[in-house]
Design a protein around this motif. Structure first.
Motif, mmCIF file in Angstrom:
data_model
loop_
_atom_site.group_PDB
_atom_site.id
_atom_site.type_symbol
_atom_site.label_atom_id
_atom_site.label_comp_id
_atom_site.label_asym_id
_atom_site.label_seq_id
_atom_site.Cartn_x
_atom_site.Cartn_y
_atom_site.Cartn_z
ATOM 1 N N THR A 60 33.432 -5.664 6.633
ATOM 2 C CA THR A 60 31.834 -4.878 6.042
ATOM 3 C C THR A 60 31.375 -3.915 5.934
ATOM 4 O O THR A 60 31.436 -3.265 4.626
ATOM 5 N N ASP A 64 31.391 -1.671 2.221
ATOM 6 C CA ASP A 64 30.040 -0.824 2.384
ATOM 7 C C ASP A 64 30.417 0.102 2.029
ATOM 8 O O ASP A 64 29.581 0.976 1.055
ATOM 9 N N ASP A 177 33.427 -9.176 1.357
ATOM 10 C CA ASP A 177 32.177 -8.411 1.621
ATOM 11 C C ASP A 177 31.650 -8.282 3.618
ATOM 12 O O ASP A 177 31.171 -8.079 4.007
ATOM 13 N N GLY A 178 32.905 -8.915 4.155
ATOM 14 C CA GLY A 178 32.738 -9.183 5.859
ATOM 15 C C GLY A 178 32.127 -10.494 5.966
ATOM 16 O O GLY A 178 32.308 -10.993 7.007
ATOM 17 N N ARG A 179 31.060 -11.198 5.453
ATOM 18 C CA ARG A 179 30.873 -12.253 5.784
ATOM 19 C C ARG A 179 31.671 -13.354 6.090
ATOM 20 O O ARG A 179 33.250 -14.011 5.889
#
Length: 475
Positions: A60, A64, A177-179
């Protein structure tokens, strides 16, 4: 945009502690080379998370902040896919500390594991419940389950148990995206729409980081028999395979083609390794059958020997009389790979062909190499039962390194062109990575490339995860 390494280091140290971050260039060597010794560039840093949540938090942050990432397992890859990029520095995310056996269900014949579990540890854990995880590789003492999944590993038991793709029931994946996509299902039958886990198996970490898996187990074999069989030539080995597949049925778990030149390499690598037969023969087969029920394997192998000798397919052979003797026979298969490595610069290929075409390809490809470079040595061996041939080449020893590289590149192009003619594949189990990217792309149909690029763009639009592997980075 340049990565703020100091900020990244601070974030990782707070999350993982000092032992979870490697920032010393002297400690990078393990994370910049693979088994073959190939090296790319230095990482931004090395992160060593212990849990899926920590992996997700790192990814994540990288998403970002625009930090490129490369995920690593046991450093046993052979296509340059897991080393940090030399042009665009990447954060190495090593899964070596994600090593828990989460659960074993012997009645369901499943095991749930962290992706950083070493393959041998999974096999040992399964054995405690009288089960077996059938994936078997020479590197099983160091390769990790996540890497096996990312490369769709094969090994010696594919003809009986299939590739890694056939051994995975469920996955846990951290997306770019880190999910976290949690599909740790232990269902042997599940027909709910698209089988998304298959997207990540063989994707080489380009679509997400596998952090957990539910794997199929089989009953632990109660009896195993291993034999080394001498045959007159490659066509005889193929004919013997057809007979063995019929007479041994589904109990045939391995059938390896090993020409004499491969044995000589094994003896070079390990001079204490005994030659199993008194006479040297041109071609050998390493065969194994296994059963978990009351089956007379000795009688089965004995009948195969008798029929094979009557048909002129078998010249000689030895049946291992103990587990120690069987291990010595398999050591030949492992040591010959080390022998190639000790010879220095050489060409490794990992091609797949229709089994019925193997004999003809072996002959045609050997002739093509001899015509181009008579002093180049062909070292061709493989998993006959699944059509996987490692057609490797040792260049003339007297050539300078640059000349060796140039010659091997020319010969690789010749071999890959022949593979196309026989409707084969340039990668049976090692993957594409960086090393095989150019010939892989050259063989892609436009619609196939469009689909692949579309999937990558959908899942990782910023190209932060293992970018440049399989597909090139977008300009």
């Amino acid at each position: 945009m340049p990565v703020d390494t100091a900020k990244l280091h601070h974030f990782l140290s707070d999350l993982l502690g000092t032992s979870g971050v490697i920032d010393d260039p002297a400690g990078y060597s393990r994370y910049t080379t693979d088994w073959a010794g190939d090296r790319r560039g230095d990482p931004l840093l090395v992160a060593r998370p212990r849990t899926t949540d920590e992996v997700a938090t790192i990814v994540t942050y990288c998403h970002d902040q625009g930090v490129p990432m490369v995920v690593q397992g046991g450093h046993t890859g052979l296509v340059g896919g897991a080393q940090p990029d030399a042009e665009r520095p990447e954060l190495v995310i090593s899964l070596e500390r994600l090593s828990r056996i989460r659960a074993i269900d012997p009645l369901n014949f499943t095991i749930s594991v962290d992706a950083g579990c070493v393959l041998q540890a999974v096999k040992d854990a399964a054995a405690e419940y009288d089960c077996d995880f059938p994936l078997s590789l020479g590197a099983q003492g160091s390769c990790q389950i996540g890497g096996n999944i990312a490369t769709n590993a094969g090994g010696i038991n594919v003809l009986r148990h299939g590739m890694m793709r056939h051994l995975v029931l469920g996955l846990e994946v951290v997306l770019p995206d880190g999910r976290v996509w949690n599909a740790m299902h232990a269902l042997h039958k599940d027909n709910r729409g698209y089988d998304l886990k298959q997207l990540f198996i063989g994707a080489e970490g380009t679509l997400g980081i596998v952090t957990g898996a539910v794997l199929k187990l089989t009953p632990r074999p109660q009896a195993t028999r291993t034999a080394l069989i001498a045959v007159p030539d490659v066509p005889a080995a193929l004919a013997l395979y057809g007979q063995a597949r019929r007479s041994c049925c589904d109990l045939l778990s391995a059938f390896e083609l090993i020409p004499r030149a491969c044995l000589e390499l094994a003896f070079e690598a390990d001079p204490d390794l005994p030659d199993p037969l008194d006479t040297a023969y041109p071609v050998y087969v390493l065969l194994e059958v296994a059963a978990s029920g009351p089956v007379d394997l000795d009688a089965m192998i004995g009948q195969l020997f008798e029929d094979g000798m009557q048909a002129g397919q078998i010249l000689d052979g030895v049946l291992a009389g103990s587990g120690v003797q069987a291990e010595r026979l398999w050591q030949i298969r492992e040591r010959m790979v080390e022998g190639q490595q000790q010879r220095g610069e050489h060409l490794r290929t990992d091609i797949a062909l229709p089994i019925s075409a193997l004999s003809d390809f072996f002959d045609v490809a050997s002739q093509a190499v001899a015509q181009h470079s008579p002093k180049t040595t062909v070292i061709a061996y493989g998993h006959i039962g699944d059509g996987n041939l490692h057609f490797n080449l040792l260049p003339p020893a007297e050539l300078e390194l640059a000349a060796k590289k140039a010659l091997l590149h020319e010969l690789e192009s010749t071999l890959f062109a022949l593979v196309d003619e026989y409707h084969g594949s340039i990668s049976a189990e090692h993957g594409i990575g960086r090393i095989k990217q150019t010939p892989y792309l050259a063989g892609l149909a436009p619609v196939e490339r469009e689909l692949l690029e579309g999937i990558k763009r959908l899942v990782d639009p910023d190209e932060l995860m293992n970018a440049g592997r399989i597909l090139p980075r977008r300009a």
